[in-house]
Write a protein that holds these residues in place. Structure first.
Motif, short mmCIF file in Angstrom:
data_model
loop_
_atom_site.label_atom_id
_atom_site.label_comp_id
_atom_site.label_asym_id
_atom_site.label_seq_id
_atom_site.Cartn_x
_atom_site.Cartn_y
_atom_site.Cartn_z
N UNK A 83 -6.79 71.76 59.20
CA UNK A 83 -7.18 71.20 60.51
C UNK A 83 -6.18 70.20 61.05
N UNK A 84 -5.45 69.55 60.14
CA UNK A 84 -4.46 68.57 60.59
C UNK A 84 -3.06 69.15 60.60
N UNK A 85 -2.95 70.44 60.41
CA UNK A 85 -1.65 71.13 60.46
C UNK A 85 -0.65 70.51 59.50
N UNK A 86 -1.13 70.24 58.30
CA UNK A 86 -0.27 69.55 57.33
C UNK A 86 -0.40 70.18 55.96
N UNK A 88 1.52 69.92 51.83
CA UNK A 88 2.52 69.31 50.97
C UNK A 88 2.34 69.84 49.56
N UNK A 117 9.89 68.86 46.29
CA UNK A 117 8.86 68.66 47.32
C UNK A 117 8.99 69.70 48.40
N UNK A 118 7.86 70.15 48.85
CA UNK A 118 7.79 71.00 50.04
C UNK A 118 6.75 70.35 50.94
N UNK A 119 7.10 70.20 52.21
CA UNK A 119 6.12 69.65 53.14
C UNK A 119 6.18 70.43 54.44
N UNK A 121 4.85 70.36 58.43
CA UNK A 121 4.26 69.65 59.56
C UNK A 121 4.08 70.68 60.66
N UNK A 122 2.86 71.11 60.84
CA UNK A 122 2.58 72.24 61.75
C UNK A 122 3.41 73.43 61.29
N UNK A 237 -4.15 50.98 49.66
CA UNK A 237 -3.92 51.80 50.87
C UNK A 237 -4.20 53.28 50.61
N UNK A 238 -3.84 53.72 49.44
CA UNK A 238 -4.15 55.09 49.06
C UNK A 238 -5.24 54.99 48.00
N UNK A 269 -5.26 62.56 50.10
CA UNK A 269 -5.55 63.87 50.70
C UNK A 269 -5.31 65.03 49.75
#
Lengths: 282, 989
Positions: A83-86, A88, A117-119, A121-122, A237-238, A269
């Protein structure tokens, strides 16, 4: 300035741990009688599951009992937030080890030898392959009597990783571990720790701290196998509340751990973090 | 242990001391981003220091010139002796820039701006765009000869990610320097593509970026496939192609890296840092130089890019010079007549693999010179009229080189004369050139180095000034243009209610004169004015037709009223109308097309943010001292709230028109609200918001008194090709069935001479006012709102309701027909407009069809009967079988295709809108008609007539469109309750 403050804090933490080692008399008892020695099998893993949400082994519960071992592992973490197009994915190839300086003192380190790492964003994706983070620390047993073991642990996060553009990460953690072994096949363990990390580099330090409480148990019905279930909660924070489960096996002195965790509440997340570790106990 | 602690302390202290905080990365409120591109220097006369300035504009007279200039009072202008650059003030929204801080205008000093906007993003989602919230003007003089603007903010949807950009100018700069700093202050690992976004719009500047098989050409992509088309390139350049002198060129070069990374299309470019993972606490710095040149091709801007690369990277360049000549002589200085493209490779290299490095438009005397990297082999191509004419190979060039002469073929210098036969006075007209022999047509197909549409012949950029594509504007009867040698049919057009003329011209080279006479046909009913309610000029981000040509095109179609509806900016064409002496026979109205560009709206059942599409609104006030010339901020509001914002801006009787309600989205942005919110036309509208997508359509947003369906009119026909007519019509009929009566309109939506011809289609509005100084926009709009208009691209329907002594034309007035009520319909058209049938549509269903109407024998006839059909029909015949009230419209023209609704809705469900035609011709619309690999479609238009068939000439004029006209509805109270009760989706059946 923040880096200096951080270093001072780390110094204080380590000094405290050392003081504890020097000043607290440790009761020694016949090997079979004391908490650390009261174990199902020498090759079988012990303590909290070593899968965490932070860098290397930061903010993972540390076992209370020293041991000498060397191992390799892999950790896989995924966030798939459609839903947030994210999205990781992170994969760490770990090298870790510990050295029991004496029965009550352990030095340990964990290196993310391979950090992938693979991320996404949309629709935009990127990958990264670098050397990862290194932590080093020490555990000092403060109390080892009967079925109960209590220790303090300190570790530092060293700025070895190239993964952050324009910054290196530095941090530290102080914690206390406990292990209660009413039976050879049952360990109830806990960990309470606080950590702080920040960036050093061209940008802001953005220091972030956290406190974690973990309780769990290891059920070892066989010499060759065990089940571990932990519950951990972290503030910061996390933050998260997360169950963790692992299966532990041993073949001779070779220990194997297969585990996974996922947050059921909090700001973290991750959908899942899973890991596998093999180590040889000397 | 103590030793370990001491060692760590020392390590931390060392690292801390050794890491100087850069610029604004650390977030201090008073920080300054360091001067960008310190290794880049330009030299000039020290006296130029005096020309350096930075100030907030306080008057419209200080605006940068040019059709795309957006900067106005409140925005900040940086100037030196070579360049003007305007940064949008904070709080000002322009196009994709949500809150200011972008570059609005970038032009050579005193020249015209052709840039829409240039802004910073790290991804494709709205949340990934910079949302600047503060602006600081920096003047470092006298300590340092530099002026700058620094803007600070965060990513739009991620407040924990600060971003700062500094735009700087020093006295000798041939462009503007920029440095952007961004920090991932969030707790998430991000993939960022920190780039400048360039919004070209599709018919403006064309991006040029060297790469294998690239230069002007770039791989195509959709919103979902962008990641696959990212490419590295050494620099990016762009130039306007309007075909007049109001254009300039620009280039972008990194000041730190060997390449930029990004993607390109006619709509949008992105150029910046390579995509990379940025974990929390990571930061990126992007420094680049935007160079500007007063040039018609990209070459001079690329010359500056290579100069910057030499200074930054030590990369050497050489200068290539040469000459183009034309057989038979002649001058140049126009891209259409000569353009030189330089590509790395040899003649044996597959042209698709050559690396295009630069392109230049020769000067009037044919001379040219450009820079290229040294030590490479090049193929130099000379183009004319959209086609490669000469190419030559130059191997291993490592020194400045004279390329010699390139001789281009001869052209014909054609003078066209068009006059009104009745008065012999020269008139404004539009000419269409077509190869006389279809077999020869491929020899004339050209394009602008592969971009925009292809045309045969290609006389100029399709998006730009006349001649454009195969079209030529004639003003006051005469025009002279260069045309390639060949044999062409030339059609002279002066609107759908005039005769059409054709001459076949054998262009031999040298001067020739061709004359046409046109005749006004008795088609336009008395008491009507012709009006195109949707046209664009160069002020629109997706148009570059010069305003003078735009207004001539209005006159060429013999229109009475034109509503100027540029995207997101108010434009007034009145002064140009006056300059051309057209003010007594034409009225232009100041209007606007609001254009949703920033997705925000979430609707039930759909996970992607949406825009609300496009609406036309008029009459408005043109005020160049206001952002967008007085247009409201139209992003991130639902239609009802947008209408509310418009309320105080209308200068007379307001009219709001829903445009192209079911058009295909462009780059993820829907163009029409109904399709955007995925309405299911198989279901009745709720009375109020019931939490469904249909509820979104009818609801009244907070802070608004208008509902989202508060528009007055809706386009039923849009564009000369009449594409998507069936879908627009389906939505209009749906609204009529729901009792939400909106006036149906027909507009060209023309953005150039090529995409659509102004006035084709148009509206014939029955109103007691006429064009000229006394035109009454209030009366005009009221007539439109009452439905007293006809939409047509040629056929004229005169429809009269007769019941006893009652005589009525279509309107919103509710009629109660007696058993003897009749409809009298008379359809007429020019001989070149093919009308084959008349359709009577009641509650959305064709109830009567008069078909197989005979074609006119001579499409160029100027006399004889124009009537295609004259019939009287009983109303009772048309309403038989209905259980309730009814609405009725009449259509005339070519038969529409058989089409069905096979899907297209959410999750592929049918949605009540036709999406697939009977493509296999078996008389049934089913899955067998669907194109392989697709779920629905295509929805084909009727097959265009070929040469020699009736309607061929109409096809030439309308981009292969098909003749159609429709009336607005009659509303019948059949059940005698004194009101019109909507029949619902089942149409009362």
């Amino acid at each position: 300035m923040r880096a200096l403050w951080l270093a001072a804090w780390l110094t204080a933490s380590l000094a405290a741990a050392q003081e504890a080692q020097l000043e607290v008399p440790v009761t020694t008892a016949p090997a079979e009688e004391t908490g650390c020695a009261r174990w199902r099998d020498r090759g079988l893993g012990e303590g909290p599951v070593a899968i965490g949400y932070a860098e290397a082994d930061v903010a993972t519960g540390r076992r209370a009992c020293p041991r000498t071992e060397f191992g390799v592992g892999v950790r896989f973490g995924a966030i798939i937030d459609t839903p947030d197009f994210y999205g990781s994915l992170a994969v760490n190839g770990l090298v870790f080890g510990s050295y029991a300086l004496r029965d009550t003192t352990e030095l340990f380190a964990t290196l993310e030898a391979v950090n992938y790492n693979f991320a996404q964003n949309a629709v935009i994706t990127s990958t990264q392959l670098t050397l990862g983070n290194l932590t080093a620390g020490a555990t000092q047993v403060l109390f080892d009597e009967g079925t109960f073991v209590g220790s303090v642990t300190a570790r530092v996060l060293l700025p070895t990783s190239f993964e952050i553009p324009g910054a290196r990460l530095l941090g530290g953690e102080l914690g206390a571990s406990a292990s209660w072994r009413p039976q050879r096949w049952l360990e109830v363990h806990g960990y309470l720790g606080g950590d702080l990390s920040g960036a050093i580099g061209r940008g802001p330090g953005l220091p972030r701290g956290g406190a974690m409480l973990l309780v769990g148990a290891q059920l070892s019905p066989f010499d060759w196998g065990a089940l571990v279930v932990d519950f951990s909660g972290r503030l910061g924070p996390l933050n998260y509340l997360a169950p963790t489960a692992a299966l532990r096996f041993k073949i001779a002195q070779l220990g194997i751990e297969l585990g996974a965790t996922l947050p059921i509440a909090g700001t973290d997340r991750h959908d899942i973090i899973a890991g596998a570790r093999v180590n040889w106990r000397f | 242990m103590k030793k370990l602690a001491l060692a760590l302390t020392a390590l931390a202290a060392t690292l801390g001391a050794g890491c100087q905080k850069e610029g604004c990365l650390n977030g201090e409120a008073t920080c300054r981003v360091p001067p960008p591109c310190p290794r880049v220097t330009f030299t000039c006369d020290p006296a130029m220091n005096a020309a350096l300035s930075v100030s907030q504009l306080d008057s419209a007279s200080q605006r940068v010139g040019g059709p795309d200039a957006l900067g106005t009072v409140g925005d900040v202008k940086l100037s030196n002796g070579f360049v003007d650059v305007v940064i949008a003030n904070i709080g000002t929204q322009n196009l994709l820039d949500a809150n200011g801080g972008s570059i609005l205008d970038l032009a050579p000093k005193g020249q015209k701006d052709t840039l829409n906007t240039l802004f910073q993003v790290v991804g494709v989602l709205p949340r990934d765009a910079a949302l600047y919230t503060s602006l600081e003007i920096i003047d470092e003089r006298p300590a340092r000869q530099a002026v700058a603007v620094q803007v600070k903010g965060t990513l739009d949807g991620i407040p924990s990610v600060p971003i700062v950009t500094r735009y700087e100018l020093t006295p000798c700069d041939r462009g503007v320097r920029a440095r952007t700093e961004i920090v991932n202050g969030s707790t998430n690992t991000q993939t960022w593509s920190l780039v400048d976004g360039y919004y070209w719009g599709g018919r403006g500047e064309l991006p040029f970026a060297p790469g294998p098989g690239s230069g002007f050409g770039h791989p195509s992509f959709g919103l979902g496939t962008i990641n696959g088309v990212y490419r590295p390139f050494p620099y990016m350049a762009a130039a306007g192609h309007g075909g007049d002198d109001d254009i300039s060129a620009m280039s972008t070069t990194s000041c730190t890296e060997g390449t930029l990374e990004g993607f390109h299309s006619d709509q949008l470019s992105a150029a910046g840092l390579k995509r990379q993972i940025v974990p929390p606490r990571g930061s990126l710095i992007f420094e680049r130089f935007f160079a500007v040149a007063d040039a018609k091709g990209v070459g001079q801007a690329i010359d500056l890019a290579l100069e910057i690369r030499k200074q930054v990277l030590g990369e050497q360049f050489i200068t290539l010079s040469g000459q183009v000549e034309r057989m038979g002589g002649g001058t140049f200085d126009a891209e259409r007549e000569a353009s030189v493209l330089v590509a790395e490779g040899t003649l044996t290299t597959d042209p698709k693999l050559r690396v295009e490095w630069t392109q230049v438009v020769p000067a009037a005397d044919g001379s040219f010179s450009v820079r290229v990297p040294t030590g490479k082999s090049y193929v130099v191509e000379a183009h004319a009229f959209g086609r490669k004419q000469v190419e030559r190979e130059y191997a291993n060039l490592s020194a400045d080189t004279d390329l010699g002469s390139f001789v281009l073929p001869a052209t014909g210098t054609l003078t066209f004369h068009v006059e009104d036969k009745a008065t012999t006075a020269g008139i404004d007209a539009e000419l269409f050139l077509v190869p006389a022999d279809d077999a020869e047509a491929p020899n004339f197909v050209g394009s602008l180095h592969g971009r925009f549409t292809t045309c045969a012949p290609w006389l100029g950029s399709p998006a730009g000034a006349s001649p454009a594509c195969n079209r030529v504007l004639v003003h006051d009867g005469d025009v002279t243009v260069e045309v390639p040698v060949g044999r062409f049919d030339v059609y002279a057009f002066h609107g759908p209610f005039w005769s059409l003329a054709k001459q076949t011209v054998n262009v031999l080279g040298g001067p020739q004169r061709v004359a046409f006479g046109l005749t006004r046909l008795a088609l336009k009913p008395p008491g009507t004015v012709s009006a195109d309610l949707h046209v664009h000029g160069a002020a629109s981000f997706d148009s570059s037709i010069p305003n003078r040509d735009r207004v001539i095109s209005f006159a060429a179609s013999d229109l009475d009223v034109i509503i100027g509806t540029d995207h997101d900016v108010v434009m007034d064409y009145a002064q140009i109308v006056k300059d051309l002496g057209l003010q007594d026979r034409m009225s232009t109205v100041v209007g606007l097309e609001t254009t949703g560009l920033i997705p925000f709206l979430m609707v039930p059942g759909y996970g992607f943010p949406l825009v609300i599409g496009h609406y036309n609104m008029w009459p408005l006030r043109y005020d160049p001292s206001l952002p967008r010339n007085g247009s409201p901020q139209d992003e991130r509001v639902e239609p009802g709230e947008l209408f509310e914002r418009m309320k105080p801006l209308f200068t007379g009787e307001p009219l709001i028109e829903l445009n192209h309600p079911w058009a295909d989205p462009e780059f993820g942005r829907d163009l029409g609200f109904p399709r955007s919110i995925l309405m299911d036309l198989r279901k009745d509208l709720p009375a109020a918001d019931d939490g469904t997508r249909l509820g979104v359509y009818v609801r009244t947003p907070a802070n608004a008194t208008f509902s989202n369906d508060g528009h007055h009119a809706q386009e039923v026909m849009n564009g000369s090709d009449n594409g998507l007519f069936l879908q627009y019509r389906a939505f209009w009929h749906y609204l009529l069935n729901q009792g939400r009566v909106r006036t149906g309109t027909a507009n060209s939506d023309s953005h150039s001479l090529t995409d659509s011809t102004v006035g084709v289609p148009q509206n014939l509005v029955t109103v007691g006012t006429g064009p000229g100084p006394n035109f009454d926009i209030g009366a005009f709009n009221r007539a439109l709102k009452e439905g007293r208009s006809l939409g047509t691209n040629g056929p004229v329907i005169e429809l009269t309701y007769e019941d006893g002594t009652t005589r009525e034309g279509p309107s919103t007035k509710v009629l109660a027909p007696s058993s003897t009520a009749k409809l009298h319909v008379r359809v007429s058209s020019a001989p070149w407009v093919p009308v084959q049938e008349v359709r009577f549509i009641v509650n959305g269903e064709v109830k009567k069809l008069i078909k197989d109407l005979p074609a006119d024998a001579d499409p160029f006839a100027e006399s004889g009967s124009l009537v295609d059909c004259d019939a009287t029909v009983n109303v009772s015949e048309l309403t038989a079988g209905l259980s309730g009230d009814a609405w009725l419209v009449v259509e005339a023209g070519r038969p529409v295709v058989l089409a069905g609704d096979l899907g297209g809705g959410l999750n592929g469900e049918p949605d009540g809108v036709p999406d697939t035609s009977d493509n296999n011709g078996d008389g049934v619309v089913d899955q067998a008609d669907v194109k392989e690999g697709s779920k629905v479609g295509p929805l084909s238009d009727p097959t265009p007539a070929t040469r020699g068939q009736p309607g061929y000439e109409f096809s030439v004029i309308t981009n292969k469109g098909y003749a159609t006209a429709f009336t607005n509805p009659f509303l019948f109270d059949l059940n005698g309750d004194g009101a019109f009760t909507a029949p619902g989706v089942k149409g009362g059946r």
